[in-house]
Design an enzyme around this catalytic site. Structure first.
Site, PDB file in Angstrom:
ATOM      1  N   HIS A  11       0.617  -0.961  -0.442  1.00 33.13           N
ATOM      2  CA  HIS A  11      -0.203   0.016   0.168  1.00 33.13           C
ATOM      3  C   HIS A  11       1.016   1.090   0.000  1.00 33.13           C
ATOM      4  O   HIS A  11       2.336   1.263  -0.329  1.00 33.13           O
ATOM      5  CB  HIS A  11      -0.396  -0.013   1.091  1.00 33.13           C
ATOM      6  N   LYS A  36      -7.458   7.445  -1.547  1.00 29.44           N
ATOM      7  CA  LYS A  36      -6.947   7.163  -0.203  1.00 29.44           C
ATOM      8  C   LYS A  36      -5.628   6.354  -0.743  1.00 29.44           C
ATOM      9  O   LYS A  36      -5.955   4.975  -0.973  1.00 29.44           O
ATOM     10  CB  LYS A  36      -7.929   7.599   0.042  1.00 29.44           C
ATOM     11  N   ALA A 393      -0.263  17.194   7.547  1.00 30.60           N
ATOM     12  CA  ALA A 393       0.262  18.644   7.326  1.00 30.60           C
ATOM     13  C   ALA A 393       1.324  18.938   8.123  1.00 30.60           C
ATOM     14  O   ALA A 393       1.330  19.106   9.056  1.00 30.60           O
ATOM     15  CB  ALA A 393      -0.850  19.167   7.179  1.00 30.60           C
ATOM     16  N   ARG A 422     -11.254  12.775  17.314  1.00 32.29           N
ATOM     17  CA  ARG A 422      -9.963  13.024  16.777  1.00 32.29           C
ATOM     18  C   ARG A 422      -9.357  14.060  17.183  1.00 32.29           C
ATOM     19  O   ARG A 422     -10.813  15.194  16.916  1.00 32.29           O
ATOM     20  CB  ARG A 422     -10.433  13.099  15.095  1.00 32.29           C
ATOM     21  N   ARG A 471      -0.339  17.360  19.669  1.00 33.61           N
ATOM     22  CA  ARG A 471       0.670  16.294  18.688  1.00 33.61           C
ATOM     23  C   ARG A 471       1.025  17.660  18.102  1.00 33.61           C
ATOM     24  O   ARG A 471       1.003  17.686  17.344  1.00 33.61           O
ATOM     25  CB  ARG A 471       0.583  14.699  18.114  1.00 33.61           C
ATOM     26  N   THR A 502      -3.760  21.335  11.275  1.00 33.32           N
ATOM     27  CA  THR A 502      -4.820  19.370  10.232  1.00 33.32           C
ATOM     28  C   THR A 502      -4.050  19.752   9.010  1.00 33.32           C
ATOM     29  O   THR A 502      -4.359  20.864   8.300  1.00 33.32           O
ATOM     30  CB  THR A 502      -6.008  19.434  10.938  1.00 33.32           C
TER      31      THR A 502
END
Length: 544
Positions: A11, A36, A393, A422, A471, A502
Protein backbone atom coordinates in the site's frame (compact mmCIF):
# COMPACT_ATOMS: atom_id res chain seq x y z
CA UNK A 1 24.43 8.18 -9.73
CA UNK A 2 20.71 8.57 -10.51
CA UNK A 3 18.43 6.20 -8.61
CA UNK A 4 14.65 6.07 -8.70
CA UNK A 5 13.05 4.39 -5.68
CA UNK A 6 9.70 2.65 -6.03
CA UNK A 7 7.26 1.29 -3.46
CA UNK A 8 4.41 -0.65 -5.02
CA UNK A 9 3.57 -4.05 -3.60
CA UNK A 10 1.40 -3.50 -0.51
CA UNK A 11 0.00 0.00 0.00
CA UNK A 12 0.95 3.68 -0.18
CA UNK A 13 2.74 3.38 -3.54
CA UNK A 14 5.32 6.13 -3.96
CA UNK A 15 8.43 7.17 -5.86
CA UNK A 16 11.60 9.01 -4.86
CA UNK A 17 14.65 10.22 -6.77
CA UNK A 18 18.26 10.42 -5.58
CA UNK A 19 20.86 12.20 -7.73
CA UNK A 20 24.52 12.19 -6.70
CA UNK A 21 23.57 11.21 -3.16
CA UNK A 22 21.04 14.02 -2.75
CA UNK A 23 17.28 13.59 -2.32
CA UNK A 24 15.70 15.51 -5.19
CA UNK A 25 12.04 14.50 -5.04
CA UNK A 26 9.66 12.12 -3.28
CA UNK A 27 5.89 11.82 -3.64
CA UNK A 28 3.05 9.43 -2.95
CA UNK A 29 0.90 8.16 -5.80
CA UNK A 30 -2.31 9.12 -3.96
CA UNK A 31 -1.50 12.80 -4.43
CA UNK A 32 -1.69 12.33 -8.21
CA UNK A 33 -4.35 9.63 -8.58
CA UNK A 34 -6.55 11.08 -5.78
CA UNK A 35 -7.15 7.55 -4.42
CA UNK A 36 -6.56 7.44 -0.66
CA UNK A 37 -3.39 5.42 0.04
CA UNK A 38 -3.04 4.86 -3.71
CA UNK A 39 -4.73 1.47 -3.54
CA UNK A 40 -5.91 -1.16 -1.09
CA UNK A 41 -3.20 -3.59 0.15
CA UNK A 42 -4.70 -6.71 -1.44
CA UNK A 43 -2.83 -9.19 -3.66
CA UNK A 44 -4.95 -8.31 -6.69
CA UNK A 45 -3.64 -4.72 -6.65
CA UNK A 46 0.02 -5.65 -6.23
CA UNK A 47 0.73 -5.11 -9.92
CA UNK A 48 -0.16 -1.40 -9.76
CA UNK A 49 2.87 0.84 -9.97
CA UNK A 50 3.31 4.48 -8.90
CA UNK A 51 3.52 5.57 -12.52
CA UNK A 52 2.35 9.14 -12.01
CA UNK A 53 4.65 9.93 -9.09
CA UNK A 54 7.60 8.19 -10.79
CA UNK A 55 7.14 10.21 -13.97
CA UNK A 56 6.85 13.42 -11.95
CA UNK A 57 10.08 12.67 -10.08
CA UNK A 58 11.90 12.27 -13.40
CA UNK A 59 10.32 15.41 -14.86
CA UNK A 60 11.31 17.36 -11.75
CA UNK A 61 14.96 16.57 -12.51
CA UNK A 62 14.68 16.79 -16.30
CA UNK A 63 15.46 13.09 -16.73
CA UNK A 64 14.08 10.31 -18.87
CA UNK A 65 13.85 6.67 -17.74
CA UNK A 66 16.86 5.87 -19.92
CA UNK A 67 18.95 8.34 -17.89
CA UNK A 68 18.57 6.31 -14.69
CA UNK A 69 21.45 4.22 -13.38
CA UNK A 70 19.14 2.08 -11.24
CA UNK A 71 15.57 1.63 -10.06
CA UNK A 72 15.29 0.38 -6.47
CA UNK A 73 12.15 -1.68 -5.78
CA UNK A 74 11.36 -1.97 -2.06
CA UNK A 75 10.60 -5.69 -1.92
CA UNK A 76 12.75 -8.72 -2.67
CA UNK A 77 10.68 -11.72 -3.82
CA UNK A 78 13.66 -14.06 -3.43
CA UNK A 79 13.30 -13.68 0.36
CA UNK A 80 9.59 -14.55 0.48
CA UNK A 81 7.99 -17.89 1.25
CA UNK A 82 4.47 -19.21 0.61
CA UNK A 83 1.97 -17.63 2.97
CA UNK A 84 0.96 -20.90 4.63
CA UNK A 85 4.60 -21.62 5.47
CA UNK A 86 4.76 -18.26 7.24
CA UNK A 87 1.59 -18.93 9.24
CA UNK A 88 -0.48 -16.39 7.30
CA UNK A 89 -4.03 -16.96 6.10
CA UNK A 90 -3.64 -15.28 2.71
CA UNK A 91 -4.41 -17.76 -0.09
CA UNK A 92 -3.77 -15.20 -2.83
CA UNK A 93 -0.41 -13.99 -1.53
CA UNK A 94 1.30 -15.90 -4.34
CA UNK A 95 0.02 -13.18 -6.68
CA UNK A 96 2.14 -10.65 -4.82
CA UNK A 97 5.23 -12.77 -5.27
CA UNK A 98 4.51 -13.26 -8.96
CA UNK A 99 3.95 -9.56 -9.54
CA UNK A 100 7.10 -8.69 -7.60
CA UNK A 101 9.21 -11.09 -9.65
CA UNK A 102 7.88 -9.48 -12.81
CA UNK A 103 8.33 -5.92 -11.55
CA UNK A 104 11.37 -5.21 -13.78
CA UNK A 105 9.31 -5.86 -16.90
CA UNK A 106 6.29 -4.00 -15.55
CA UNK A 107 8.48 -0.98 -14.73
CA UNK A 108 10.10 -1.05 -18.16
CA UNK A 109 6.63 -0.95 -19.73
CA UNK A 110 5.43 1.86 -17.45
CA UNK A 111 8.60 3.91 -17.98
CA UNK A 112 9.53 3.51 -21.66
CA UNK A 113 13.27 3.59 -22.16
CA UNK A 114 14.09 1.89 -18.87
CA UNK A 115 16.10 -1.31 -19.23
CA UNK A 116 14.62 -4.06 -16.99
CA UNK A 117 18.08 -5.11 -15.82
CA UNK A 118 18.47 -1.75 -14.07
CA UNK A 119 15.79 -2.74 -11.53
CA UNK A 120 17.23 -3.77 -8.16
CA UNK A 121 15.25 -5.56 -5.46
CA UNK A 122 15.80 -4.18 -1.94
CA UNK A 123 14.50 -6.11 1.07
CA UNK A 124 11.41 -4.36 2.41
CA UNK A 125 12.70 -3.82 5.95
CA UNK A 126 16.15 -2.81 4.73
CA UNK A 127 14.37 -0.11 2.67
CA UNK A 128 12.47 0.99 5.78
CA UNK A 129 15.71 1.02 7.77
CA UNK A 130 17.50 3.14 5.16
CA UNK A 131 14.63 5.64 5.15
CA UNK A 132 15.46 6.21 8.82
CA UNK A 133 19.16 5.54 9.35
CA UNK A 134 20.40 6.97 6.05
CA UNK A 135 17.89 9.83 5.81
CA UNK A 136 18.36 11.03 9.38
CA UNK A 137 20.97 13.66 10.31
CA UNK A 138 22.80 10.95 12.32
CA UNK A 139 25.25 8.79 10.28
CA UNK A 140 25.82 6.63 13.37
CA UNK A 141 22.63 5.41 15.03
CA UNK A 142 20.52 2.44 16.03
CA UNK A 143 17.55 1.66 13.80
CA UNK A 144 14.28 -0.07 14.64
CA UNK A 145 11.69 -1.06 12.03
CA UNK A 146 8.23 -2.36 12.90
CA UNK A 147 5.31 -2.78 10.52
CA UNK A 148 2.69 -5.27 9.40
CA UNK A 149 4.89 -7.43 7.22
CA UNK A 150 7.63 -7.56 4.66
CA UNK A 151 8.78 -10.60 2.68
CA UNK A 152 8.83 -13.00 5.63
CA UNK A 153 9.20 -10.80 8.71
CA UNK A 154 7.70 -7.85 10.57
CA UNK A 155 10.67 -6.28 12.34
CA UNK A 156 14.31 -5.34 11.92
CA UNK A 157 16.75 -4.08 14.53
CA UNK A 158 20.14 -2.85 13.49
CA UNK A 159 22.87 -0.28 13.62
CA UNK A 160 24.17 2.25 11.13
CA UNK A 161 27.85 3.14 11.25
CA UNK A 162 28.75 5.88 8.80
CA UNK A 163 25.40 5.12 7.10
CA UNK A 164 26.27 1.41 6.61
CA UNK A 165 23.74 -1.07 8.04
CA UNK A 166 24.44 -4.06 10.26
CA UNK A 167 21.32 -6.13 10.95
CA UNK A 168 21.23 -7.38 14.55
CA UNK A 169 17.83 -9.05 14.74
CA UNK A 170 14.61 -9.69 12.83
CA UNK A 171 11.23 -11.14 13.74
CA UNK A 172 9.69 -13.80 11.51
CA UNK A 173 6.03 -13.91 10.58
CA UNK A 174 3.33 -14.60 11.64
CA UNK A 175 4.36 -12.64 14.78
CA UNK A 176 3.70 -8.98 14.00
CA UNK A 177 2.73 -6.07 16.23
CA UNK A 178 1.72 -4.20 13.09
CA UNK A 179 -0.79 -6.90 12.13
CA UNK A 180 -1.93 -7.05 15.78
CA UNK A 181 -2.84 -3.35 15.59
CA UNK A 182 -4.40 -3.75 12.13
CA UNK A 183 -6.62 -6.56 13.40
CA UNK A 184 -7.79 -4.35 16.25
CA UNK A 185 -8.47 -1.50 13.81
CA UNK A 186 -10.78 -3.76 11.82
CA UNK A 187 -12.45 -5.13 14.97
CA UNK A 188 -13.24 -1.58 16.09
CA UNK A 189 -15.04 -0.87 12.81
CA UNK A 190 -12.30 1.14 11.11
CA UNK A 191 -10.50 0.46 7.83
CA UNK A 192 -7.43 -1.70 8.41
CA UNK A 193 -4.13 -0.61 6.90
CA UNK A 194 -5.54 2.91 6.89
CA UNK A 195 -7.25 3.98 10.11
CA UNK A 196 -4.82 2.77 12.77
CA UNK A 197 -4.29 6.38 13.84
CA UNK A 198 -7.97 6.52 14.80
CA UNK A 199 -7.41 3.65 17.24
CA UNK A 200 -4.52 5.58 18.77
CA UNK A 201 -6.77 8.64 19.21
CA UNK A 202 -9.61 6.55 20.65
CA UNK A 203 -7.21 4.95 23.15
CA UNK A 204 -6.91 8.26 24.99
CA UNK A 205 -10.56 7.96 26.00
CA UNK A 206 -10.09 4.52 27.57
CA UNK A 207 -8.59 2.64 30.49
CA UNK A 208 -6.27 -0.33 29.75
CA UNK A 209 -8.34 -2.88 31.66
CA UNK A 210 -7.70 -5.65 29.10
CA UNK A 211 -3.96 -5.20 29.10
CA UNK A 212 -3.12 -8.35 31.08
CA UNK A 213 -5.14 -10.59 28.75
CA UNK A 214 -3.49 -9.05 25.68
CA UNK A 215 0.00 -9.24 27.19
CA UNK A 216 -0.35 -13.02 27.52
CA UNK A 217 -0.58 -13.16 23.72
CA UNK A 218 1.53 -10.17 22.65
CA UNK A 219 4.80 -9.55 24.50
CA UNK A 220 8.53 -9.14 24.03
CA UNK A 221 10.65 -12.28 24.39
CA UNK A 222 13.59 -10.59 26.15
CA UNK A 223 16.00 -11.45 23.32
CA UNK A 224 15.27 -8.62 20.91
CA UNK A 225 12.15 -10.21 19.44
CA UNK A 226 8.52 -10.70 20.41
CA UNK A 227 5.50 -12.94 20.20
CA UNK A 228 2.16 -11.83 18.78
CA UNK A 229 -0.35 -14.67 18.83
CA UNK A 230 -3.84 -14.22 17.35
CA UNK A 231 -6.13 -12.33 19.71
CA UNK A 232 -9.75 -13.48 20.17
CA UNK A 233 -10.96 -9.88 20.13
CA UNK A 234 -14.67 -10.73 20.26
CA UNK A 235 -14.18 -12.61 23.53
CA UNK A 236 -13.06 -9.33 25.08
CA UNK A 237 -15.32 -6.75 23.42
CA UNK A 238 -17.99 -7.19 20.73
CA UNK A 239 -16.96 -5.81 17.34
CA UNK A 240 -18.16 -2.36 16.33
CA UNK A 241 -20.06 -2.02 13.08
CA UNK A 242 -18.53 0.66 10.82
CA UNK A 243 -20.31 3.94 11.33
CA UNK A 244 -21.98 2.94 14.60
CA UNK A 245 -21.22 4.76 17.88
CA UNK A 246 -18.22 3.62 19.86
CA UNK A 247 -18.62 2.55 23.47
CA UNK A 248 -16.41 2.79 26.53
CA UNK A 249 -15.55 -0.88 26.05
CA UNK A 250 -14.17 -0.08 22.60
CA UNK A 251 -12.08 2.77 24.01
CA UNK A 252 -10.79 0.54 26.81
CA UNK A 253 -9.78 -2.15 24.32
CA UNK A 254 -7.95 0.44 22.24
CA UNK A 255 -6.17 1.75 25.36
CA UNK A 256 -5.17 -1.79 26.35
CA UNK A 257 -3.73 -2.60 22.93
CA UNK A 258 -1.89 0.72 22.83
CA UNK A 259 -0.23 -0.02 26.19
CA UNK A 260 0.66 -3.53 25.07
CA UNK A 261 2.24 -2.17 21.87
CA UNK A 262 4.24 0.41 23.80
CA UNK A 263 5.57 -2.22 26.21
CA UNK A 264 6.82 -4.39 23.35
CA UNK A 265 8.48 -1.49 21.55
CA UNK A 266 10.14 -0.26 24.72
CA UNK A 267 11.60 -3.70 25.43
CA UNK A 268 12.93 -3.93 21.86
CA UNK A 269 14.53 -0.50 22.21
CA UNK A 270 16.21 -1.43 25.50
CA UNK A 271 17.62 -4.59 23.94
CA UNK A 272 18.88 -2.64 20.93
CA UNK A 273 20.53 0.00 23.10
CA UNK A 274 22.31 -2.70 25.10
CA UNK A 275 23.64 -4.20 21.87
CA UNK A 276 24.72 -0.95 20.22
CA UNK A 277 25.40 1.65 22.93
CA UNK A 278 24.23 4.31 20.48
CA UNK A 279 22.74 7.60 21.70
CA UNK A 280 20.37 7.95 18.75
CA UNK A 281 17.48 5.67 17.79
CA UNK A 282 15.94 6.09 14.35
CA UNK A 283 12.52 4.63 13.56
CA UNK A 284 10.59 3.59 10.46
CA UNK A 285 7.79 1.23 9.48
CA UNK A 286 4.10 1.95 9.88
CA UNK A 287 4.23 1.43 13.67
CA UNK A 288 6.61 4.41 13.88
CA UNK A 289 3.69 6.67 12.96
CA UNK A 290 2.26 5.92 16.42
CA UNK A 291 3.31 9.19 18.03
CA UNK A 292 2.13 8.12 21.49
CA UNK A 293 4.46 5.11 21.40
CA UNK A 294 7.27 7.31 20.09
CA UNK A 295 6.89 9.59 23.09
CA UNK A 296 6.99 6.61 25.43
CA UNK A 297 10.32 5.66 23.83
CA UNK A 298 11.59 9.20 24.28
CA UNK A 299 10.53 9.22 27.93
CA UNK A 300 11.44 5.70 29.07
CA UNK A 301 14.06 4.24 26.72
CA UNK A 302 17.81 4.65 27.32
CA UNK A 303 18.28 6.50 24.01
CA UNK A 304 18.99 10.22 24.28
CA UNK A 305 17.55 11.14 20.88
CA UNK A 306 14.76 9.67 18.74
CA UNK A 307 14.47 10.49 15.02
CA UNK A 308 11.43 9.24 13.09
CA UNK A 309 11.14 9.16 9.31
CA UNK A 310 8.20 11.50 8.50
CA UNK A 311 7.03 9.08 5.78
CA UNK A 312 7.51 6.10 8.09
CA UNK A 313 4.86 3.95 6.38
CA UNK A 314 5.39 2.01 3.19
CA UNK A 315 5.63 5.18 1.09
CA UNK A 316 8.96 5.85 2.80
CA UNK A 317 10.41 2.60 1.47
CA UNK A 318 10.62 4.23 -1.97
CA UNK A 319 13.02 6.75 -0.48
CA UNK A 320 14.82 4.15 1.61
CA UNK A 321 15.33 1.74 -1.29
CA UNK A 322 16.79 4.54 -3.42
CA UNK A 323 19.10 5.65 -0.59
CA UNK A 324 20.26 2.07 0.01
CA UNK A 325 21.20 1.50 -3.64
CA UNK A 326 22.73 4.96 -4.10
CA UNK A 327 24.85 4.57 -0.97
CA UNK A 328 26.56 1.55 -2.50
CA UNK A 329 28.27 3.89 -4.98
CA UNK A 330 28.58 7.21 -3.17
CA UNK A 331 27.78 8.81 0.19
CA UNK A 332 24.17 9.90 0.56
CA UNK A 333 22.99 13.08 2.25
CA UNK A 334 20.43 13.36 5.03
CA UNK A 335 16.83 14.25 4.32
CA UNK A 336 16.75 18.07 4.33
CA UNK A 337 12.98 18.48 4.65
CA UNK A 338 9.70 16.64 4.18
CA UNK A 339 8.70 19.17 1.50
CA UNK A 340 9.84 16.99 -1.39
CA UNK A 341 6.69 16.98 -3.54
CA UNK A 342 5.17 19.24 -6.16
CA UNK A 343 5.30 23.03 -6.06
CA UNK A 344 4.32 25.94 -8.33
CA UNK A 345 5.68 29.39 -9.02
CA UNK A 346 3.64 32.47 -8.11
CA UNK A 347 2.86 33.10 -11.76
CA UNK A 348 1.71 29.53 -12.27
CA UNK A 349 -0.61 29.91 -9.29
CA UNK A 350 -1.94 33.18 -10.69
CA UNK A 351 -2.68 31.35 -13.94
CA UNK A 352 -4.74 28.74 -12.07
CA UNK A 353 -6.81 31.47 -10.41
CA UNK A 354 -7.41 33.36 -13.64
CA UNK A 355 -8.44 30.22 -15.49
CA UNK A 356 -10.87 29.49 -12.66
CA UNK A 357 -12.27 33.02 -13.17
CA UNK A 358 -12.63 33.74 -9.46
CA UNK A 359 -11.83 36.99 -7.65
CA UNK A 360 -8.58 37.03 -5.74
CA UNK A 361 -6.33 39.47 -3.91
CA UNK A 362 -2.56 39.89 -3.88
CA UNK A 363 -1.81 41.36 -0.45
CA UNK A 364 1.56 42.78 0.53
CA UNK A 365 2.14 39.82 2.88
CA UNK A 366 -0.05 36.72 2.81
CA UNK A 367 1.17 35.85 6.32
CA UNK A 368 -0.40 39.04 7.74
CA UNK A 369 -3.61 38.50 5.79
CA UNK A 370 -3.98 34.95 7.08
CA UNK A 371 -3.16 35.96 10.66
CA UNK A 372 -5.86 38.62 10.52
CA UNK A 373 -8.44 36.13 9.22
CA UNK A 374 -7.49 33.59 11.89
CA UNK A 375 -7.70 36.23 14.63
CA UNK A 376 -11.33 36.82 13.52
CA UNK A 377 -11.96 33.08 13.92
CA UNK A 378 -11.91 32.31 10.21
CA UNK A 379 -10.82 28.91 8.85
CA UNK A 380 -7.99 29.17 6.33
CA UNK A 381 -6.87 26.73 3.64
CA UNK A 382 -3.09 27.17 3.44
CA UNK A 383 -1.34 26.08 0.21
CA UNK A 384 2.35 27.02 0.12
CA UNK A 385 5.56 25.66 -1.39
CA UNK A 386 6.23 22.01 -2.17
CA UNK A 387 3.87 19.38 -0.79
CA UNK A 388 4.90 17.16 2.11
CA UNK A 389 6.12 13.57 1.74
CA UNK A 390 4.28 11.51 4.34
CA UNK A 391 0.87 11.65 6.05
CA UNK A 392 1.36 14.80 8.14
CA UNK A 393 0.45 18.35 7.12
CA UNK A 394 3.52 20.36 8.04
CA UNK A 395 2.64 23.88 6.98
CA UNK A 396 2.45 23.40 3.21
CA UNK A 397 -1.01 21.83 2.71
CA UNK A 398 -2.95 22.73 5.87
CA UNK A 399 -6.25 23.87 7.32
CA UNK A 400 -5.61 26.54 9.96
CA UNK A 401 -7.82 27.89 12.73
CA UNK A 402 -7.86 29.79 16.04
CA UNK A 403 -6.71 27.55 18.96
CA UNK A 404 -8.36 29.62 21.67
CA UNK A 405 -11.92 28.50 20.94
CA UNK A 406 -12.71 24.97 22.13
CA UNK A 407 -15.54 24.68 19.61
CA UNK A 408 -13.04 24.88 16.74
CA UNK A 409 -12.14 21.22 17.26
CA UNK A 410 -15.71 20.17 16.56
CA UNK A 411 -15.91 22.76 13.79
CA UNK A 412 -12.84 21.44 11.96
CA UNK A 413 -13.88 17.82 12.36
CA UNK A 414 -17.22 18.80 10.83
CA UNK A 415 -15.47 20.63 7.96
CA UNK A 416 -13.41 17.53 7.26
CA UNK A 417 -16.16 14.99 7.97
CA UNK A 418 -14.14 13.24 10.70
CA UNK A 419 -15.00 11.41 13.91
CA UNK A 420 -15.62 13.68 16.89
CA UNK A 421 -12.83 12.10 18.97
CA UNK A 422 -10.10 13.02 16.49
CA UNK A 423 -7.70 15.75 17.72
CA UNK A 424 -6.16 18.58 15.74
CA UNK A 425 -2.59 19.74 16.13
CA UNK A 426 -0.86 22.96 17.18
CA UNK A 427 1.88 24.71 15.22
CA UNK A 428 4.31 26.76 17.29
CA UNK A 429 7.60 28.51 16.59
CA UNK A 430 10.47 26.39 17.83
CA UNK A 431 11.80 29.09 20.16
CA UNK A 432 8.45 29.31 21.99
CA UNK A 433 7.62 25.60 22.20
CA UNK A 434 9.19 24.83 25.59
CA UNK A 435 7.04 27.49 27.25
CA UNK A 436 3.87 25.61 26.33
CA UNK A 437 4.77 21.97 25.73
CA UNK A 438 6.77 19.30 27.53
CA UNK A 439 8.32 16.54 25.41
CA UNK A 440 10.91 15.97 22.68
CA UNK A 441 11.90 19.30 21.14
CA UNK A 442 12.23 20.36 18.43
CA UNK A 443 9.46 18.31 16.80
CA UNK A 444 9.26 19.46 13.16
CA UNK A 445 7.48 16.39 11.77
CA UNK A 446 4.58 16.05 14.24
CA UNK A 447 5.58 12.52 15.32
CA UNK A 448 5.44 12.83 19.12
CA UNK A 449 2.86 13.90 21.67
CA UNK A 450 3.62 16.55 24.25
CA UNK A 451 2.03 17.45 27.58
CA UNK A 452 0.45 20.87 27.44
CA UNK A 453 1.47 23.13 30.31
CA UNK A 454 -1.39 23.55 32.78
CA UNK A 455 -1.48 27.32 32.43
CA UNK A 456 -1.92 27.03 28.65
CA UNK A 457 -4.62 24.36 28.46
CA UNK A 458 -7.47 26.82 28.91
CA UNK A 459 -5.88 29.32 26.54
CA UNK A 460 -5.53 26.92 23.58
CA UNK A 461 -8.31 24.36 24.22
CA UNK A 462 -8.89 23.46 20.56
CA UNK A 463 -5.53 21.67 20.34
CA UNK A 464 -5.53 19.91 23.73
CA UNK A 465 -6.51 16.26 23.56
CA UNK A 466 -8.67 14.64 26.24
CA UNK A 467 -5.55 13.36 28.04
CA UNK A 468 -3.94 16.81 28.24
CA UNK A 469 -1.51 16.23 25.37
CA UNK A 470 -1.02 17.65 21.90
CA UNK A 471 0.79 16.38 18.80
CA UNK A 472 2.77 19.51 18.07
CA UNK A 473 4.77 20.77 15.13
CA UNK A 474 7.63 23.12 15.88
CA UNK A 475 8.41 25.66 13.17
CA UNK A 476 11.97 26.78 12.51
CA UNK A 477 12.15 30.36 11.25
CA UNK A 478 15.17 29.56 9.09
CA UNK A 479 13.61 26.62 7.23
CA UNK A 480 9.95 27.75 7.29
CA UNK A 481 10.10 31.58 7.31
CA UNK A 482 6.61 32.14 5.88
CA UNK A 483 4.88 29.90 8.43
CA UNK A 484 6.93 31.43 11.24
CA UNK A 485 5.98 34.92 10.10
CA UNK A 486 2.29 33.96 10.07
CA UNK A 487 2.58 32.57 13.60
CA UNK A 488 4.26 35.75 14.81
CA UNK A 489 1.58 37.89 13.16
CA UNK A 490 -1.16 35.84 14.82
CA UNK A 491 0.49 36.17 18.23
CA UNK A 492 0.70 39.95 17.84
CA UNK A 493 -3.06 40.04 17.35
CA UNK A 494 -4.16 37.45 19.92
CA UNK A 495 -1.35 36.87 22.40
CA UNK A 496 -1.35 33.19 21.40
CA UNK A 497 1.84 31.71 19.86
CA UNK A 498 -0.08 28.70 18.49
CA UNK A 499 -2.25 28.09 15.43
CA UNK A 500 -4.42 25.02 14.82
CA UNK A 501 -3.02 22.90 11.97
CA UNK A 502 -4.70 19.92 10.34
CA UNK A 503 -4.31 18.42 6.88
CA UNK A 504 -5.93 20.15 3.92
CA UNK A 505 -8.41 17.48 2.86
CA UNK A 506 -11.79 16.02 3.70
CA UNK A 507 -12.45 12.56 5.10
CA UNK A 508 -11.53 9.67 2.84
CA UNK A 509 -9.60 11.83 0.38
CA UNK A 510 -5.85 12.32 0.03
CA UNK A 511 -4.29 15.54 1.18
CA UNK A 512 -4.61 18.39 -1.32
CA UNK A 513 -1.57 18.45 -3.59
CA UNK A 514 -2.02 20.68 -6.66
CA UNK A 515 -3.86 24.00 -7.14
CA UNK A 516 -6.89 22.29 -8.67
CA UNK A 517 -7.25 20.16 -5.53
CA UNK A 518 -7.02 23.29 -3.39
CA UNK A 519 -9.69 25.12 -5.37
CA UNK A 520 -12.00 22.11 -5.29
CA UNK A 521 -11.58 21.69 -1.55
CA UNK A 522 -12.17 25.41 -1.00
CA UNK A 523 -15.31 25.25 -3.12
CA UNK A 524 -16.78 22.25 -1.34
CA UNK A 525 -15.88 22.89 2.31
CA UNK A 526 -16.89 25.82 4.56
CA UNK A 527 -13.48 27.49 4.50
CA UNK A 528 -13.33 31.28 4.82
CA UNK A 529 -10.08 32.03 3.02
CA UNK A 530 -7.75 30.19 0.66
CA UNK A 531 -4.11 31.29 0.81
CA UNK A 532 -2.77 30.00 -2.50
CA UNK A 533 0.86 31.07 -2.53
CA UNK A 534 0.87 34.88 -2.20
CA UNK A 535 -2.78 35.15 -3.24
CA UNK A 536 -5.91 35.27 -1.09
CA UNK A 537 -9.33 34.02 -2.18
CA UNK A 538 -12.21 34.97 0.12
CA UNK A 539 -15.30 32.82 0.33
CA UNK A 540 -17.57 35.83 0.68
CA UNK A 541 -16.40 37.25 -2.63
CA UNK A 542 -16.51 33.98 -4.57
CA UNK A 543 -19.92 32.85 -3.32
CA UNK A 544 -21.62 36.19 -2.67
Amino acid sequence: MRVLGVNALFHDPAAALIIDGRIVAAAEEERFSRRKHGKRPIPFSAWELPELSARWCLEQAGLTPADLDAVAYSYDPTLARPADQMGLNDPWDHLRQDYARRAPDFLAEALPGLAPEKVRFVAHHVAHAASAGQASPHPDCAVLVLDGRGECGSHLAGRYSDRELTVLNTQSLPDSVGLFYEDLTQHLGFLRSSDEFKVMALASYGTPRYKEQLAELVHADGNGGFRAAPVPWASLVPPRDPGSPWTQDHADLAASAQCCLEDVILDLARWLHARTGEDVLTLAGGVALNCVANTRLYRDSPFEHIWVQPAAGDAGTALGAALHVANEKEPVQAMPTAALGRGWSDEELRGWLERAAIPYEEPDDIAETVAEELSRDGVVAWFQGRSEFGPRALGHRSLLAHPGRAENLERLNAVKGREEFRPVAPMVRAERASELFEGPLPSPYMLFVHHVAEEWRKRIPAVVHVDGTARIQTVDSDTEPLVARMLSAFERRTGLPVVVNTSLNTAGRPMVDDPRDALECFGSAPVDLLALGPFAVRRGKVFS
